[in-house]
Design an enzyme around this catalytic site. Structure first.
Site, PDB file in Angstrom:
ATOM      1  CE  LYS A   1      -1.622  -1.463   3.844  1.00 39.82           C
ATOM      2  NZ  LYS A   1      -2.337  -1.697   5.105  1.00 39.82           N
TER       3      LYS A   1
ATOM      4  CB  THR B   1      -5.980   8.798   6.281  1.00 44.95           C
ATOM      5  OG1 THR B   1      -4.956   9.371   7.090  1.00 44.95           O
ATOM      6  CG2 THR B   1      -6.281   9.719   5.125  1.00 44.95           C
TER       7      THR B   1
ATOM      8  N   GLY C   1      -7.067   4.313  10.025  1.00 42.36           N
ATOM      9  CA  GLY C   1      -7.772   3.043   9.808  1.00 42.36           C
ATOM     10  C   GLY C   1      -7.971   2.657   8.347  1.00 42.36           C
ATOM     11  CB  THR C   2      -6.720   4.001   5.074  1.00 45.64           C
ATOM     12  OG1 THR C   2      -5.445   4.242   5.649  1.00 45.64           O
ATOM     13  CG2 THR C   2      -7.467   5.303   4.890  1.00 45.64           C
ATOM     14  N   GLY C   3      -5.870   1.244   6.397  1.00 44.17           N
ATOM     15  CA  GLY C   3      -5.255  -0.064   6.154  1.00 44.17           C
ATOM     16  C   GLY C   3      -6.157  -1.201   6.619  1.00 44.17           C
ATOM     17  CB  CYS C   4      -8.058  -1.739   9.802  1.00 46.06           C
ATOM     18  SG  CYS C   4      -6.731  -1.322  10.930  1.00 46.06           S
TER      19      CYS C   4
HETATM   20  N1  LIG Z   1      -5.506  10.213   1.154  1.00 48.36           N
HETATM   21  C1  LIG Z   1      -5.850   9.087   0.539  1.00 48.36           C
HETATM   22  N2  LIG Z   1      -6.684   9.106  -0.527  1.00 48.36           N
HETATM   23  C2  LIG Z   1      -7.038   7.969  -1.155  1.00 48.36           C
HETATM   24  N3  LIG Z   1      -6.625   6.757  -0.782  1.00 48.36           N
HETATM   25  C3  LIG Z   1      -5.797   6.652   0.278  1.00 48.36           C
HETATM   26  C4  LIG Z   1      -5.355   7.804   0.995  1.00 48.36           C
HETATM   27  N4  LIG Z   1      -4.536   7.391   2.014  1.00 48.36           N
HETATM   28  C5  LIG Z   1      -4.469   6.045   1.928  1.00 48.36           C
HETATM   29  N5  LIG Z   1      -5.202   5.599   0.865  1.00 48.36           N
HETATM   30  C6  LIG Z   1      -5.413   4.217   0.452  1.00 48.36           C
HETATM   31  O1  LIG Z   1      -5.861   3.502   1.587  1.00 48.36           O
HETATM   32  C7  LIG Z   1      -5.359   2.187   1.588  1.00 48.36           C
HETATM   33  C8  LIG Z   1      -4.578   1.928   2.873  1.00 48.36           C
HETATM   34  O2  LIG Z   1      -3.256   2.415   2.699  1.00 48.36           O
HETATM   35  P1  LIG Z   1      -2.324   3.021   3.819  1.00 48.36           P
HETATM   36  O3  LIG Z   1      -0.987   3.098   3.191  1.00 48.36           O
HETATM   37  O4  LIG Z   1      -2.924   4.271   4.343  1.00 48.36           O
HETATM   38  O5  LIG Z   1      -2.423   1.867   4.909  1.00 48.36           O
HETATM   39  P2  LIG Z   1      -1.991   1.866   6.414  1.00 48.36           P
HETATM   40  O6  LIG Z   1      -0.804   2.758   6.601  1.00 48.36           O
HETATM   41  O7  LIG Z   1      -1.844   0.448   6.789  1.00 48.36           O
HETATM   42  O8  LIG Z   1      -3.245   2.511   7.143  1.00 48.36           O
HETATM   43  P3  LIG Z   1      -3.546   2.554   8.752  1.00 48.36           P
HETATM   44  O9  LIG Z   1      -2.357   2.022   9.427  1.00 48.36           O
HETATM   45  O10 LIG Z   1      -3.835   4.009   9.022  1.00 48.36           O
HETATM   46  O11 LIG Z   1      -4.744   1.724   8.962  1.00 48.36           O
HETATM   47  C9  LIG Z   1      -4.519   2.077   0.317  1.00 48.36           C
HETATM   48  O12 LIG Z   1      -5.307   1.537  -0.729  1.00 48.36           O
HETATM   49  C10 LIG Z   1      -4.138   3.505   0.027  1.00 48.36           C
HETATM   50  O13 LIG Z   1      -3.828   3.714  -1.324  1.00 48.36           O
HETATM   51  C1  LIG Z   2      -6.105  -1.839  17.142  1.00 45.01           C
HETATM   52  C2  LIG Z   2      -5.453  -1.264  15.959  1.00 45.01           C
HETATM   53  N1  LIG Z   2      -5.223  -2.039  14.895  1.00 45.01           N
HETATM   54  C3  LIG Z   2      -4.626  -1.528  13.793  1.00 45.01           C
HETATM   55  C4  LIG Z   2      -4.241  -0.206  13.753  1.00 45.01           C
HETATM   56  C5  LIG Z   2      -3.568   0.352  12.505  1.00 45.01           C
HETATM   57  O1  LIG Z   2      -4.242   1.382  11.957  1.00 45.01           O
HETATM   58  C6  LIG Z   2      -4.524   0.599  14.871  1.00 45.01           C
HETATM   59  N2  LIG Z   2      -4.193   1.913  14.902  1.00 45.01           N
HETATM   60  N3  LIG Z   2      -5.109   0.044  15.951  1.00 45.01           N
HETATM   61 MG   LIG Z   3      -1.873  -0.489   8.511  1.00 45.70          MG
END
Ligand SMILES: Nc1ncnc2c1ncn2[C@@H]1O[C@H](COP(=O)(O)OP(=O)(O)OP(=O)(O)O)[C@@H](O)[C@H]1O
Ligand SMILES: Cc1ncc(CO)c(N)n1
Ligand SMILES: [Mg+2]
Length: 531
Positions: free
Chosen positions: A210, A243, A245-248
């Site tokens: 990502k 943003t 929680g985008t990853g989860c």
């Molecule tokens: N500002 C944004 N606009 C559109 N898509 C985004 C944006 N930020 C993240 N994404 C998308 O969201 C998804 C999660 O990516 P990200 O790299 O943010 O994950 P992450 O760091 O594990 O997130 P988190 O740890 O906050 O849950 C990817 O598909 C990424 O492209």
């Molecule tokens: C509990 C939990 N899981 C995953 C993440 C990653 O976003 C977070 N901030 N907190």
């Molecule tokens: Mg993440």
């Protein structure tokens, strides 16, 4: 030895075949005819702020129409500022929870989030061997975006050696990918492909790296390596602080799409488009005082509410033969705009859009007012391209906007619930957003190359089909369409495609009435043949 054989067998079988190919919701045995729901189990930490973790997972799956059960691995105290505390649950409790759910509830897909210790990884792998599921999605949560550690260093080895070999897809962000690879630096998309290929060697069947945190990128770029190809997935980067929680959310949404029966690539594309729409919808949301707020996973419920207040006067069949005027062409053929509009109405156009890029405002409003009167007498709606002010001034039936014009949500506020809004879209993500924002229809193109619009990217029949298949709104195809190719467009037969929009095929011709009639009879023929 038996365990080793079982393990080896487990690794070498494509996970999607482990249980059944039948999407969960369709499966049904002779004895039990109760309705099944696609089922995702999340094994993750609780986020007290509910933007990430188990709470995000449940909401993301719910939004995708999947049931989500939850095994909690840790309880965190966190908000929009930082993580204030992490309390891992005892491994026995995690084992008990896994057994309770997996032994009883017919889980389709397991998704993992925060796994606080190597012991928990071991417990999870053992449980998955005892209760195999269709697919395993691993989000290797290591550090929160605020920089707080969510797992111990020793779990990295557990991921590499135990969990990743069992995963159908692993979804590291840039930092996590770097940590899995012993500190490799990742700054370009090419680096991301290289890293995805390296992580693939640990054994997961797909790697989605990502790029949410990729520096200096105006797009949100992720990279998917499936063992053969490195797909570059580009989305719009939404400008927002919300943003967290985008990853989860992305990983849970992938899991839900897999549980519904999608392929990996389809699941990733749908999930990415969902995250993009949710961020877009929530970009101004104010929750918490810290630097990174949560977003509204269930925005679609609200979009429905907003839209359900409306009594849309729009009939999607009006898109059948959509005429778009062009002042340059009218000038070339010595016609006034009202003459052009009347002629295409006589030929059987079903909706008109006035597209006047050069006209002075005063002249435009006058012409639009006259055209509206003519359209009213034919019972055909009149839309105005781009100019919300002109549409309001002459009380036109609606507005058509492009991706760089005023945003649909603002247009809606200005012109009110009863008017029609159309929006030009090139991608499924555009189409998703148009729907969430309350548009009535989508114009998709340019389908074929055209001289009417300079530097317009052509999407082709395949691009049109992709948008139509994902769109919840009716679609009209536009761009280089005329009597010669309208048949090929309509014969794509995609359900949301309601008609064709034309400019030069009607107006860059000697006789507008004749050309409109000709096109109309072709469209009627296709419609009759495909009934
Ligand atoms: N500002 C944004 N606009 C559109 N898509 C985004 C944006 N930020 C993240 N994404 C998308 O969201 C998804 C999660 O990516 P990200 O790299 O943010 O994950 P992450 O760091 O594990 O997130 P988190 O740890 O906050 O849950 C990817 O598909 C990424 O492209
Ligand atoms: C509990 C939990 N899981 C995953 C993440 C990653 O976003 C977070 N901030 N907190
Ligand atoms: Mg993440």
């Amino acid at each position: 030895m038996a365990a080793l054989v079982e393990l080896f067998h487990f690794h070498s079988s494509p996970i999607l075949q482990r249980r059944s190919h039948v999407p969960a919701a369709m499966a049904g045995s002779g004895e039990d005819r109760r309705r099944r729901m696609p089922h995702v189990l999340t094994v993750a930490g609780s986020d007290s702020g509910a933007g990430a973790g188990v709470q995000a997972d449940i909401k993301a799956c719910g939004a995708a129409g999947a049931y989500c059960s939850s095994v909690v691995t840790a309880v965190t105290a966190q908000n929009t500022v930082s993580v204030q505390g992490v309390h891992p649950l005892p491994e026995d409790s995690v084992r008990d929870q896994l057994r309770s759910v997996l032994s009883d509830m017919a889980v389709d897909v397991v998704k993992t989030g925060m796994l606080p210790s190597p012991g928990v990884i071991k417990v999870l792998c053992d449980s998955l061997r005892e209760f195999p599921v269709q697919a395993l999605v691993v989000d290797p949560v290591m550090v929160s975006t605020s920089g707080d550690r969510l797992t111990s260093h020793s779990t990295i080895a557990g991921y590499r050696n135990e969990l990743l070999p069992m995963a159908d897809i692993v979804t590291p962000n840039l930092k996590e990918a770097s940590a899995l690879l012993g500190g490799m630096s990742l700054v370009t998309v090419a680096d991301m492909c290289t890293a995805a290929k390296e992580i693939y060697k640990f054994g997961p069947r797909n790697v989605l790296l990502k790029g949410g945190d990729l520096p200096d990128s105006s797009d949100a770029i992720d990279v998917l390596f499936d063992g053969e190809n490195c797909h570059e997935l580009r989305g719009l980067r939404i400008k927002t602080r919300n943003t967290h929680g985008t990853g989860c959310t992305l990983a849970s949404s992938i899991a839900a799409e897999l549980a519904k029966g999608s392929s990996i690539l389809q699941a990733v594309q749908a999930a990415k488009s969902y995250v993009e729409s949710a961020l877009h919808y929530s970009k101004d949301l104010a929750i918490g005082h810290g630097p990174q707020g949560p977003f509204d996973h269930l925005f679609r419920l609200k979009a429905h509410d907003l839209n359900s207040d409306r009594k849309p006067s729009f009939n999607a069949n009006d898109l059948f033969l959509y005429a778009v005027t062009d002042s340059g062409m009218n000038k070339r053929w010595g016609r006034s705009i009202t003459e052009a509009v009347k002629a295409c109405l006589d030929g059987g156009a079903t909706i008109i859009q006035l597209r006047e890029k050069e006209a002075e405002t005063r002249n435009f409003v006058e012409a639009a007012t006259m055209c509206l009167e003519i359209c009213l007498s034919y019972g055909v709606p009149l839309l105005i391209n781009d100019r919300v002010d002109v549409a309001l001034a002459c009380n036109a039936d609606g507005v058509h906007v492009g991706q760089s014009d005023m945003p649909v949500s603002m247009v809606r506020k200005l012109i009110g619930p009863g008017k029609i809004i159309g929006v030009s879209c090139k991608t499924p993500a555009h189409a998703e957003k148009a729907w969430a924002d309350g548009a009535d229809y989508i114009g998709c193109g340019g389908v074929f190359p055209t001289n009417t619009k300079a530097n317009n990217l052509t999407v082709g029949l395949d691009g049109l089909k992709a948008v139509c298949l994902s769109s919840k709104l009716p679609v009209v195809a536009i761009g280089g369409i005329g009597a010669g190719n309208a048949r090929s467009v309509m014969e794509t037969g995609v359900p949301k495609l309601k008609g064709v929009a034309v400019v030069s095929a009607l107006f860059d011709r000697e006789c507008v009435v004749t050309e409109t009639r000709r096109l109309r009879s072709i469209l009627l023929e296709v419609a009759a043949a495909t009934k």
